[in-house]
Design a protein around this motif. Sequence first.
Motif, PDB file in Angstrom:
ATOM      1  N   LEU A   1     -22.225   0.180 -35.138  1.00  0.00           N
ATOM      2  CA  LEU A   1     -21.273  -0.214 -36.183  1.00  0.00           C
ATOM      3  C   LEU A   1     -22.001  -0.732 -37.414  1.00  0.00           C
ATOM      4  CD1 LEU A   1     -18.328  -0.687 -37.076  1.00  0.00           C
ATOM      5  CD2 LEU A   1     -18.444  -2.912 -35.941  1.00  0.00           C
ATOM      6  N   ARG A   2     -22.967  -1.598 -37.204  1.00  0.00           N
ATOM      7  CA  ARG A   2     -23.729  -2.163 -38.323  1.00  0.00           C
ATOM      8  C   ARG A   2     -24.455  -1.066 -39.095  1.00  0.00           C
ATOM      9  NH1 ARG A   2     -28.634  -2.404 -38.190  1.00  0.00           N
ATOM     10  NH2 ARG A   2     -28.730  -2.393 -35.902  1.00  0.00           N
ATOM     11  N   ALA A   3     -25.142  -0.176 -38.360  1.00  0.00           N
ATOM     12  CA  ALA A   3     -25.925   0.875 -39.009  1.00  0.00           C
ATOM     13  C   ALA A   3     -25.034   1.909 -39.696  1.00  0.00           C
ATOM     14  CB  ALA A   3     -26.821   1.556 -37.971  1.00  0.00           C
TER      15      ALA A   3
ATOM     16  N   TRP B   1     -22.133  10.985 -32.014  1.00  0.00           N
ATOM     17  CA  TRP B   1     -22.100  10.654 -33.429  1.00  0.00           C
ATOM     18  C   TRP B   1     -23.377   9.975 -33.913  1.00  0.00           C
ATOM     19  CZ3 TRP B   1     -19.283  13.193 -36.569  1.00  0.00           C
ATOM     20  CH2 TRP B   1     -18.043  13.701 -36.163  1.00  0.00           C
ATOM     21  N   ASN B   2     -24.075   9.244 -33.058  1.00  0.00           N
ATOM     22  CA  ASN B   2     -25.347   8.669 -33.499  1.00  0.00           C
ATOM     23  C   ASN B   2     -26.362   9.770 -33.796  1.00  0.00           C
ATOM     24  OD1 ASN B   2     -24.640   5.967 -33.503  1.00  0.00           O
ATOM     25  ND2 ASN B   2     -25.299   5.598 -31.401  1.00  0.00           N
ATOM     26  N   ARG B   3     -26.347  10.813 -32.975  1.00  0.00           N
ATOM     27  CA  ARG B   3     -27.233  11.950 -33.258  1.00  0.00           C
ATOM     28  C   ARG B   3     -26.821  12.645 -34.545  1.00  0.00           C
ATOM     29  NH1 ARG B   3     -28.330  17.319 -29.413  1.00  0.00           N
ATOM     30  NH2 ARG B   3     -29.857  18.288 -30.830  1.00  0.00           N
ATOM     31  N   ILE B   4     -25.523  12.803 -34.755  1.00  0.00           N
ATOM     32  CA  ILE B   4     -25.031  13.434 -35.986  1.00  0.00           C
ATOM     33  C   ILE B   4     -25.457  12.626 -37.205  1.00  0.00           C
ATOM     34  CG2 ILE B   4     -22.936  13.962 -37.310  1.00  0.00           C
ATOM     35  CD1 ILE B   4     -23.517  15.999 -35.082  1.00  0.00           C
ATOM     36  N   MET B   5     -25.316  11.289 -37.135  1.00  0.00           N
ATOM     37  CA  MET B   5     -25.701  10.434 -38.265  1.00  0.00           C
ATOM     38  C   MET B   5     -27.208  10.525 -38.532  1.00  0.00           C
ATOM     39  SD  MET B   5     -22.885   9.127 -39.439  1.00  0.00           S
ATOM     40  CE  MET B   5     -21.793  10.422 -38.810  1.00  0.00           C
TER      41      MET B   5
ATOM     42  N   GLN C   1     -33.091   5.904 -32.883  1.00  0.00           N
ATOM     43  CA  GLN C   1     -33.169   4.798 -31.928  1.00  0.00           C
ATOM     44  C   GLN C   1     -31.802   4.501 -31.321  1.00  0.00           C
ATOM     45  OE1 GLN C   1     -35.809   3.209 -30.629  1.00  0.00           O
ATOM     46  NE2 GLN C   1     -34.329   2.116 -29.327  1.00  0.00           N
ATOM     47  N   LEU C   2     -30.759   4.571 -32.141  1.00  0.00           N
ATOM     48  CA  LEU C   2     -29.404   4.320 -31.638  1.00  0.00           C
ATOM     49  C   LEU C   2     -28.957   5.418 -30.673  1.00  0.00           C
ATOM     50  CD1 LEU C   2     -27.762   3.037 -34.929  1.00  0.00           C
ATOM     51  CD2 LEU C   2     -28.099   1.716 -32.830  1.00  0.00           C
ATOM     52  N   THR C   3     -29.404   6.643 -30.927  1.00  0.00           N
ATOM     53  CA  THR C   3     -29.118   7.732 -29.980  1.00  0.00           C
ATOM     54  C   THR C   3     -29.783   7.436 -28.645  1.00  0.00           C
ATOM     55  OG1 THR C   3     -29.001   9.334 -31.795  1.00  0.00           O
ATOM     56  CG2 THR C   3     -29.320  10.218 -29.567  1.00  0.00           C
ATOM     57  N   ALA C   4     -31.016   6.932 -28.680  1.00  0.00           N
ATOM     58  CA  ALA C   4     -31.724   6.553 -27.454  1.00  0.00           C
ATOM     59  C   ALA C   4     -31.003   5.406 -26.751  1.00  0.00           C
ATOM     60  CB  ALA C   4     -33.167   6.172 -27.773  1.00  0.00           C
TER      61      ALA C   4
ATOM     62  N   LEU D   1     -21.652  -2.624 -25.099  1.00  0.00           N
ATOM     63  CA  LEU D   1     -21.250  -3.402 -26.274  1.00  0.00           C
ATOM     64  C   LEU D   1     -22.392  -3.513 -27.279  1.00  0.00           C
ATOM     65  CD1 LEU D   1     -19.040  -5.013 -27.681  1.00  0.00           C
ATOM     66  CD2 LEU D   1     -19.835  -7.054 -26.456  1.00  0.00           C
ATOM     67  N   LYS D   2     -23.630  -3.605 -26.775  1.00  0.00           N
ATOM     68  CA  LYS D   2     -24.777  -3.686 -27.687  1.00  0.00           C
ATOM     69  C   LYS D   2     -24.898  -2.411 -28.507  1.00  0.00           C
ATOM     70  CE  LYS D   2     -29.851  -3.806 -27.795  1.00  0.00           C
ATOM     71  NZ  LYS D   2     -29.831  -4.273 -29.195  1.00  0.00           N
ATOM     72  N   VAL D   3     -24.703  -1.260 -27.862  1.00  0.00           N
ATOM     73  CA  VAL D   3     -24.779   0.014 -28.575  1.00  0.00           C
ATOM     74  C   VAL D   3     -23.701   0.086 -29.646  1.00  0.00           C
ATOM     75  CG1 VAL D   3     -24.787   2.527 -28.368  1.00  0.00           C
ATOM     76  CG2 VAL D   3     -25.660   1.130 -26.499  1.00  0.00           C
ATOM     77  N   THR D   4     -22.479  -0.333 -29.272  1.00  0.00           N
ATOM     78  CA  THR D   4     -21.366  -0.285 -30.220  1.00  0.00           C
ATOM     79  C   THR D   4     -21.630  -1.178 -31.429  1.00  0.00           C
ATOM     80  OG1 THR D   4     -19.791   0.185 -28.440  1.00  0.00           O
ATOM     81  CG2 THR D   4     -18.892  -0.684 -30.496  1.00  0.00           C
TER      82      THR D   4
END
Length: 307
Positions: free
Chosen positions: A256-258, A198-202, A233-236, A249-252
Motif C-alpha cells: 500500500l505504501r509503495a 499486481w506487485n509484479r505488474i507495478m 522485493q514486494l513481489t518476493a 498484513l505486512k505485505v499489504t
Amino acid sequence: MHASMNYVRMSLELHLFFARIMKEHSFFLETGFTQRDINFIQQADNFRTQFDTLLGEVISISDGAISQEVLQSGEIISPYTLRAEMASSFYTGVQIPTNLTQAEAGLTGGVVMRPNDMLVQAVSSINQRAMSLIAALAQFKSTILSQVLACKMFTNSYPLLIDHIMREAKFYWRMVQKIEARERMNLEAEILEQELFWNRIMAEHSKFIRGLLDPTEDELITTANNFGHEFDQLTAEAKAAIDKSIPILKVTEDSLRATRALRDFKAQGTNGIAECKIRSIIIPLLGDHTLREANHYLRLLKSYRQV
C-alpha cells in the motif's frame, strides 16, 4: 447485498476497468507494428474495436449498479484519460472513441437496486462473450511474442511488455470465469494472488517507464528504477506470504505504501507528458493506462486492510 446484485456489481466493475485496459493493449500493439505486418495491425485494430463495443455495452447498464468507491478510485477513468486519448489519437491517426470516456464520467454509483432478472441475464451474456474475446486476444498476444522472440517480427513493444499484457489478459479471463462460476472465494488466497500479481505488474511498469524515458531525464530514470527494485522485493514478499514465511498484513501494508508513492509518480508523469514537459517516447495514453492500474490496485489494497 443480494447475491444476484453482487454478481452484477462485481461483473460490471471488473469489465469497466479491464475492458478499457484490453482495448488500450490492442491500441498499443496496433501502433507498434511495422507496415510489413499490416495483417497484425488490422487484427489488433479489430480487437480494439471489439473491446470498444464490449465496454460500451457495459457502460450502458452500469449506471446505479456499481459502487461509488470504484467510481471515485480513478481506475475507470482518471482526470487525464480524455486528454490522453485525444493526444494519442492525434499522434497516431487511430480514432479513439472518446464518447465512451465521457459516458463513464457521467456514471453514478452507490444506489441500492433490487435484483432484476433481465439485468442479470444481460450481465451473464456479457461475461460469456467477454471470456471468448479475452481468450482470443491472449492468444493473439502469445502469437506476437513467439514471432518476436523467434526474430520473425519487429515491434516497438518490449518482449516483456507483450508478455506482461498477455498475463493481464489471462488474469482478466480468470476473474470473469470465477465470477460467472459463482465460486466461493477463499479471501486470504484471493488477497495473496492479487498482491503477487499486481506487485509484479507495478515492478514491470516502473521498468517500462525507465526504458521509455529520454536518456536526459536522469532523475526520473533513477526514480523509476528504484520503484522497479522496490516492487521486485514486494513481489518476493508476496511469494513469502503464500509460503507462510511472513504475515500477509505486512505485505499489504508495504504494498500500500509503495503503490501510493508509485501512483503519485505516475500521475505527475502522465501530466508532465500531456503538457510536453517530460522527454520520452511514452505515448500519453500509456502513462494514463499505468496510472489507472495503480489506482485499481490501491483500491484493492485499502479494502484488504479492512478484512
